[in-house]
Design an enzyme around this catalytic site. Structure first.
Site, PDB file in Angstrom:
ATOM      1  N   GLN A  74       0.836  -1.214   0.000  1.00 54.39           N
ATOM      2  CA  GLN A  74       0.000   0.000   0.000  1.00 54.39           C
ATOM      3  C   GLN A  74       0.872   1.266   0.000  1.00 54.39           C
ATOM      4  O   GLN A  74       0.471   2.302   0.529  1.00 54.39           O
ATOM      5  CB  GLN A  74      -0.937  -0.005   1.203  1.00 54.39           C
ATOM      6  CG  GLN A  74      -2.168  -0.897   1.018  1.00 54.39           C
ATOM      7  CD  GLN A  74      -3.076  -0.413  -0.108  1.00 54.39           C
ATOM      8  OE1 GLN A  74      -3.162   0.781  -0.385  1.00 54.39           O
ATOM      9  NE2 GLN A  74      -3.762  -1.344  -0.760  1.00 54.39           N
ATOM     10  N   SER A  75       2.053   1.189  -0.592  1.00 50.08           N
ATOM     11  CA  SER A  75       2.983   2.320  -0.589  1.00 50.08           C
ATOM     12  C   SER A  75       2.402   3.566  -1.264  1.00 50.08           C
ATOM     13  O   SER A  75       1.980   3.520  -2.419  1.00 50.08           O
ATOM     14  CB  SER A  75       4.263   1.900  -1.321  1.00 50.08           C
ATOM     15  OG  SER A  75       5.041   3.029  -1.651  1.00 50.08           O
TER      16      SER A  75
END
Ligand SMILES: *Cc1c(COP(=O)(O)O)cnc(C)c1O
Length: 328
Positions: A74-75
């Protein structure tokens, strides 16, 4: 004086600085201000785009056509690179870390939507991240492409410029508001925002303490990482500058169970600030740091007659990926 390297204008800046009046009154502590770097763009929101203005300028100047970068599944950084790649016509390949089959939600959904190539790796495989970068660099070079690697979070010597520029912007904010804040509080993950603010406030003669709340790792890790980034920056851009005396002030008491995993009280803080001020934090970064700051205020760590700045570094899409933990 320093001179900035080339940059692309990709971020919506200057971002607003405003006072959190209701929260400040409720806490009866220092006056709390918020610097809205969550508003640097809709799809490119957050702190990473400030670093990418310089990093992608370097890529384009070198004639590169393919960007390889890495991060958690989920960067926010990877999402910003994916979106900017689509906007600039560059191919983007993301190396994403997760141990479970990831749900296509939040940032990952956006990565897919804008057409990034994605390789998933386990936490274990990610221990050889340098090797993975080298593998894909060679792969694209053999195809006749010109790959450009950006490290996790965009934190390296070039990325440091993003928050040197932001410090200059904050200086103008402080003059306009006629304040001399004692402290800038922010979340730290890959260390580049912290490094940039520390050296940026020195360069721009701002006598303000930079207080970074870790969202992973510990104080020793950030001491080393921030110094590494600053050393790289200095070697490349400012060989005459003395950096040894800079103080690195990291608080690792609010990391919680793990990177990306927040305890219930962080979600309570997210809900409280959202309802009181209409500002949305995220559970991976800003929620932990903001919660840590509020605990610090409750413990009397900040002078009541001072101004403190919370740097909102973004992360909204990461909240949407954890919406079930809000318990509505
Ligand atoms: C990456 C990130 C941070 C941390 O910034 P670093 O420069 O990596 O330390 C803080 N907040 C958000 C929302 C981020 O995405």
């Amino acid at each position: 004086m320093i001179s900035y390297p080339a940059k692309l204008n990709l971020a919506q800046t200057p971002t607003p600085l405003h006072k959190l009046a209701r929260l400040s009154a409720k806490m009866a502590g220092p006056r709390i201000w918020i610097k809205r770097d969550d508003l640097t763009g809709c799809l490119t929101s957050g702190n990473k785009v400030r670093k990418l203005e310089f990093l992608l300028a370097e890529a384009v100047a070198n004639g590169c056509d393919t960007i390889i970068t890495s991060g958690g599944v989920q960067s926010n950084h990877c999402r910003a690179v994916a979106v900017l790649g689509a906007q600039l016509g560059l191919r983007v390949h993301l190396l994403l870390r997760s141990d479970i089959e990831p749900a296509p939600v939040g940032n990952l959904l956006l990565d897919q939507l804008v057409g990034a190539t994605i390789s998933h790796y386990s936490q274990d495989e990610f221990k050889q991240l340098d090797g993975l970068f080298a593998h894909w660099q060679t792969h694209y070079a053999q195809q006749g492409a010109k790959p450009f690697s950006i490290p996790t979070g965009g934190s390296n010597g070039t990325g440091v410029w993003g928050y040197i520029a932001a410090a200059e912007e904050l200086k103008a904010d402080f003059v306009r508001e006629n304040i001399s804040p004692s402290t800038i509080v922010h979340a730290t993950g890959s260390g580049g925002t912290q490094a940039g603010l520390i050296v940026g406030c020195k360069i721009h003669n701002m006598p303000v303490q930079i207080e970074a709340y870790a969202v992973c790792d510990n104080v020793a890790y950030f001491d080393r990482k921030v110094r590494d980034d600053l050393r790289q920056w200095q070697e490349q851009f400012a060989p005459d500058m003395a950096l040894d005396s800079l103080s690195i002030n990291t608080n690792d008491q609010f990391v919680g169970p793990d990177y990306g995993v927040a305890p219930p009280e962080v979600f309570d803080t997210i809900k409280e600030l959202a309802a009181l001020e209409g500002v949305i934090l995220d559970p991976v970064y800003t929620g932990k740091a903001f919660h840590g700051m509020l605990e610090g205020i409750r413990q009397g760590n900040y002078d009541k007659d001072s101004d403190i700045i919370f740097l909102h570094t973004g992360g909204l899409f990461g909240l949407l990926a954890q919406q079930d933990r809000l318990n509505f």
